[in-house]
Design an enzyme around this catalytic site. Structure first.
Site, PDB file in Angstrom:
ATOM      1  N   HIS A 150       1.913   4.283  -3.069  1.00 57.14           N
ATOM      2  CA  HIS A 150       1.911   5.747  -2.933  1.00 57.14           C
ATOM      3  C   HIS A 150       3.244   6.319  -3.418  1.00 57.14           C
ATOM      4  O   HIS A 150       3.285   7.285  -4.190  1.00 57.14           O
ATOM      5  CB  HIS A 150       1.713   6.156  -1.472  1.00 57.14           C
ATOM      6  CG  HIS A 150       0.337   5.936  -0.935  1.00 57.14           C
ATOM      7  ND1 HIS A 150      -0.804   6.247  -1.643  1.00 57.14           N
ATOM      8  CD2 HIS A 150      -0.081   5.454   0.273  1.00 57.14           C
ATOM      9  CE1 HIS A 150      -1.869   5.959  -0.910  1.00 57.14           C
ATOM     10  NE2 HIS A 150      -1.459   5.479   0.257  1.00 57.14           N
ATOM     11  N   HIS A 187       0.840  -1.211   0.000  1.00 60.01           N
ATOM     12  CA  HIS A 187       0.000   0.000   0.000  1.00 60.01           C
ATOM     13  C   HIS A 187       0.870   1.253   0.000  1.00 60.01           C
ATOM     14  O   HIS A 187       0.685   2.157  -0.828  1.00 60.01           O
ATOM     15  CB  HIS A 187      -0.896  -0.019   1.248  1.00 60.01           C
ATOM     16  CG  HIS A 187      -1.797   1.165   1.373  1.00 60.01           C
ATOM     17  ND1 HIS A 187      -3.137   1.138   1.047  1.00 60.01           N
ATOM     18  CD2 HIS A 187      -1.557   2.440   1.810  1.00 60.01           C
ATOM     19  CE1 HIS A 187      -3.671   2.323   1.264  1.00 60.01           C
ATOM     20  NE2 HIS A 187      -2.744   3.140   1.731  1.00 60.01           N
ATOM     21  N   GLU A 188       1.826   1.313   0.919  1.00 61.32           N
ATOM     22  CA  GLU A 188       2.689   2.496   1.018  1.00 61.32           C
ATOM     23  C   GLU A 188       3.653   2.582  -0.167  1.00 61.32           C
ATOM     24  O   GLU A 188       3.949   3.674  -0.654  1.00 61.32           O
ATOM     25  CB  GLU A 188       3.467   2.476   2.338  1.00 61.32           C
ATOM     26  CG  GLU A 188       2.599   2.480   3.587  1.00 61.32           C
ATOM     27  CD  GLU A 188       1.659   3.668   3.664  1.00 61.32           C
ATOM     28  OE1 GLU A 188       1.949   4.705   3.033  1.00 61.32           O
ATOM     29  OE2 GLU A 188       0.619   3.559   4.337  1.00 61.32           O
TER      30      GLU A 188
END
Length: 242
Positions: free
Chosen positions: A50, A46-47
């Site tokens: 980004h 997820h990170e």
């Protein structure tokens, strides 16, 4: 933003509540062990998503801070990870970005929205990949393996990874600060509504915390998580003709 002292008190209460449930329910510890791999993968990717999208848009802040990595230690926030394990929701270490570095092919606001939505989209992609693996094992593995201790544990870990990724993806799309959904929503708001939203961000932080303390958030997003889970699993089953 919410007063930090009050926020820490609320988080402490939620963590303590989760730990009490663990102590009173021996099966909860096993549940955490089963969900741990999925949590590590979900937060890390997820990170990373980004950071990757921000980098592709021209901002190298995440790259300079070592966030273009799939090493969990670069992305895990100790409190956020613990919250995800014991309280059902959590977060990773925030990826720092500088929207002024984004390509001028789009507005900074749209760039922020794209970077924000990348995390949840990555979680949904992972959930689909794990669903394919889950269905493939059911389709091709021998019954003896599936019924064995190792096979059952494997299937439970994969099923948990699917659930965690869908949960994290849906959770982060809630349009309340500090979640990704708040930045995804902004480009679609009229100017006056957008200005009001930004000027009253503190109120939305309070609403966000209250919805979790009261359990309202779970009531709202559980049907969404269930619907997304069913859709992704049915799509995976369709691939294998199940």
């Amino acid at each position: 933003m919410l007063d930090k002292k009050m926020l820490y008190i609320i988080l402490g209460i939620l963590i303590l509540s989760g730990i009490v449930q663990l102590i009173s329910n021996p099966g909860a510890l096993m549940s955490i062990l089963i969900s741990a791999p999925g949590v590590l993968i979900a937060i890390t990717f997820h990170e990373f998503a980004h950071a990757y999208v921000a980098d592709k848009l021209g901002d190298d802040t995440a790259r300079r801070e070592g966030r273009l990595s799939l090493n969990p230690k670069d992305h895990l926030d100790p409190v956020g990870t613990l919250m995800l394990l014991v309280a059902g929701f959590g977060w990773g270490k925030p990826v720092h970005v500088n929207p002024t570095n984004y390509t001028r092919k789009m507005s900074m606001e749209k760039g922020e929205a794209l970077v924000s939505v990348a995390g949840p989209i990555m979680n949904f992609i992972l959930a689909f990949i794990f669903s394919i693996i889950y269905c493939a094992i059911h389709k091709f593995a021998k019954i003896g393996f599936i019924m064995s201790t190792a096979g059952s544990a494997t299937m439970m870990i994969i099923a948990s990874a699917i659930s965690v990724n869908i949960g994290l993806g849906v959770f982060n799309l809630i349009p309340l600060p500090p979640l990704d959904g708040s930045k995804v929503l902004l480009p679609f708001l009229p100017y006056n509504a957008k200005r009001w939203f930004l000027n009253n961000e503190r109120i939305f932080y309070i609403i966000f915390v209250l919805t979790w303390i009261t359990g309202l958030a779970g009531t709202i997003i559980t049907p969404v998580i269930s619907g997304v889970s069913t859709g992704i699993l049915n799509l995976a089953k369709l691939i294998f003709g199940m």
